[in-house]
Write a protein that holds these residues in place. Structure first.
Motif, PDB file in Angstrom:
ATOM      1  N   GLU A 104      16.361  61.288  61.325  1.00  0.00           N
ATOM      2  CA  GLU A 104      14.959  61.054  60.975  1.00  0.00           C
ATOM      3  C   GLU A 104      14.115  62.297  61.262  1.00  0.00           C
ATOM      4  O   GLU A 104      13.281  62.701  60.439  1.00  0.00           O
ATOM      5  N   VAL A 105      14.309  62.919  62.406  1.00  0.00           N
ATOM      6  CA  VAL A 105      13.570  64.134  62.751  1.00  0.00           C
ATOM      7  C   VAL A 105      13.908  65.249  61.760  1.00  0.00           C
ATOM      8  O   VAL A 105      13.023  66.011  61.338  1.00  0.00           O
ATOM      9  N   HIS A 106      15.165  65.331  61.359  1.00  0.00           N
ATOM     10  CA  HIS A 106      15.577  66.339  60.391  1.00  0.00           C
ATOM     11  C   HIS A 106      14.857  66.129  59.054  1.00  0.00           C
ATOM     12  O   HIS A 106      14.377  67.104  58.441  1.00  0.00           O
ATOM     13  N   GLN A 107      14.763  64.897  58.619  1.00  0.00           N
ATOM     14  CA  GLN A 107      14.049  64.611  57.364  1.00  0.00           C
ATOM     15  C   GLN A 107      12.570  64.972  57.481  1.00  0.00           C
ATOM     16  O   GLN A 107      11.982  65.532  56.551  1.00  0.00           O
ATOM     17  N   ARG A 108      11.961  64.649  58.598  1.00  0.00           N
ATOM     18  CA  ARG A 108      10.554  64.993  58.793  1.00  0.00           C
ATOM     19  C   ARG A 108      10.360  66.505  58.793  1.00  0.00           C
ATOM     20  O   ARG A 108       9.399  67.019  58.222  1.00  0.00           O
ATOM     21  N   LEU A 109      11.266  67.213  59.437  1.00  0.00           N
ATOM     22  CA  LEU A 109      11.185  68.663  59.465  1.00  0.00           C
ATOM     23  C   LEU A 109      11.309  69.242  58.058  1.00  0.00           C
ATOM     24  O   LEU A 109      10.582  70.172  57.695  1.00  0.00           O
ATOM     25  N   LYS A 110      12.203  68.694  57.257  1.00  0.00           N
ATOM     26  CA  LYS A 110      12.327  69.143  55.866  1.00  0.00           C
ATOM     27  C   LYS A 110      11.020  68.923  55.106  1.00  0.00           C
ATOM     28  O   LYS A 110      10.585  69.775  54.332  1.00  0.00           O
ATOM     29  N   SER A 111      10.414  67.774  55.339  1.00  0.00           N
ATOM     30  CA  SER A 111       9.145  67.477  54.662  1.00  0.00           C
ATOM     31  C   SER A 111       8.067  68.467  55.071  1.00  0.00           C
ATOM     32  O   SER A 111       7.293  68.955  54.227  1.00  0.00           O
ATOM     33  N   VAL A 112       8.001  68.779  56.362  1.00  0.00           N
ATOM     34  CA  VAL A 112       7.004  69.736  56.843  1.00  0.00           C
ATOM     35  C   VAL A 112       7.278  71.117  56.263  1.00  0.00           C
ATOM     36  O   VAL A 112       6.343  71.827  55.845  1.00  0.00           O
ATOM     37  N   GLU A 113       8.536  71.526  56.198  1.00  0.00           N
ATOM     38  CA  GLU A 113       8.880  72.825  55.613  1.00  0.00           C
ATOM     39  C   GLU A 113       8.474  72.891  54.146  1.00  0.00           C
ATOM     40  O   GLU A 113       7.917  73.897  53.680  1.00  0.00           O
ATOM     41  N   GLU A 114       8.732  71.814  53.398  1.00  0.00           N
ATOM     42  CA  GLU A 114       8.355  71.794  51.990  1.00  0.00           C
ATOM     43  C   GLU A 114       6.844  71.855  51.837  1.00  0.00           C
ATOM     44  O   GLU A 114       6.316  72.537  50.944  1.00  0.00           O
ATOM     45  N   LEU A 115       6.140  71.156  52.720  1.00  0.00           N
ATOM     46  CA  LEU A 115       4.683  71.181  52.670  1.00  0.00           C
ATOM     47  C   LEU A 115       4.166  72.594  52.961  1.00  0.00           C
ATOM     48  O   LEU A 115       3.262  73.092  52.250  1.00  0.00           O
ATOM     49  N   LEU A 116       4.737  73.244  53.955  1.00  0.00           N
ATOM     50  CA  LEU A 116       4.297  74.606  54.289  1.00  0.00           C
ATOM     51  C   LEU A 116       4.615  75.568  53.165  1.00  0.00           C
ATOM     52  O   LEU A 116       3.837  76.483  52.889  1.00  0.00           O
ATOM     53  N   ARG A 117       5.744  75.424  52.517  1.00  0.00           N
ATOM     54  CA  ARG A 117       6.099  76.292  51.406  1.00  0.00           C
ATOM     55  C   ARG A 117       5.152  76.092  50.209  1.00  0.00           C
ATOM     56  O   ARG A 117       4.796  77.031  49.524  1.00  0.00           O
ATOM     57  N   SER A 118       4.770  74.849  49.981  1.00  0.00           N
ATOM     58  CA  SER A 118       3.887  74.584  48.836  1.00  0.00           C
ATOM     59  C   SER A 118       2.467  75.102  49.111  1.00  0.00           C
ATOM     60  O   SER A 118       1.769  75.501  48.182  1.00  0.00           O
ATOM     61  N   VAL A 119       2.046  75.112  50.365  1.00  0.00           N
ATOM     62  CA  VAL A 119       0.711  75.583  50.727  1.00  0.00           C
ATOM     63  C   VAL A 119       0.693  77.114  50.738  1.00  0.00           C
ATOM     64  O   VAL A 119      -0.256  77.740  50.293  1.00  0.00           O
ATOM     65  N   GLY A 120       1.769  77.693  51.265  1.00  0.00           N
ATOM     66  CA  GLY A 120       1.799  79.137  51.477  1.00  0.00           C
ATOM     67  C   GLY A 120       2.272  79.840  50.288  1.00  0.00           C
ATOM     68  O   GLY A 120       1.976  80.545  49.477  1.00  0.00           O
TER      69      GLY A 120
END
Length: 77
Positions: free
Chosen positions: A61-77
């Motif tokens: 679950e933590v791994h999935q959340r981390l992936k989501s945060v990484e994707e969000l940061l990539r889309s913003v940056g």
């Protein structure tokens, strides 16, 4: 003489029977103690496996959340 020999043999047979019974009793007690220890170990192992499964689920679950945060940061940056 014959009566004395018979008496000694009867006594030896009785002592051997009692000795065998005592040895068998203590072996049974040892077996019971081993069985109880094995049961406790088995319960401990089952509990450890269940907790390990829970931890793996939490890590996934933590791994999935981390992936989501990484994707969000990539889309913003």
């Amino acid at each position: 003489m014959s009566g004395e020999v018979v008496g000694i043999l009867v006594t030896l047979i009785a002592v051997a029977g009692v000795t065998t019974s005592i040895i068998a009793y203590f072996r049974l007690q040892q077996h019971r103690a081993d069985a109880q220890a094995l049961t406790a170990y088995r319960e401990f192992a089952e509990q450890a496996v269940a907790e390990q499964r829970e931890l793996r689920a939490e890590v996934a679950e933590v791994h999935q959340r981390l992936k989501s945060v990484e994707e969000l940061l990539r889309s913003v940056g």
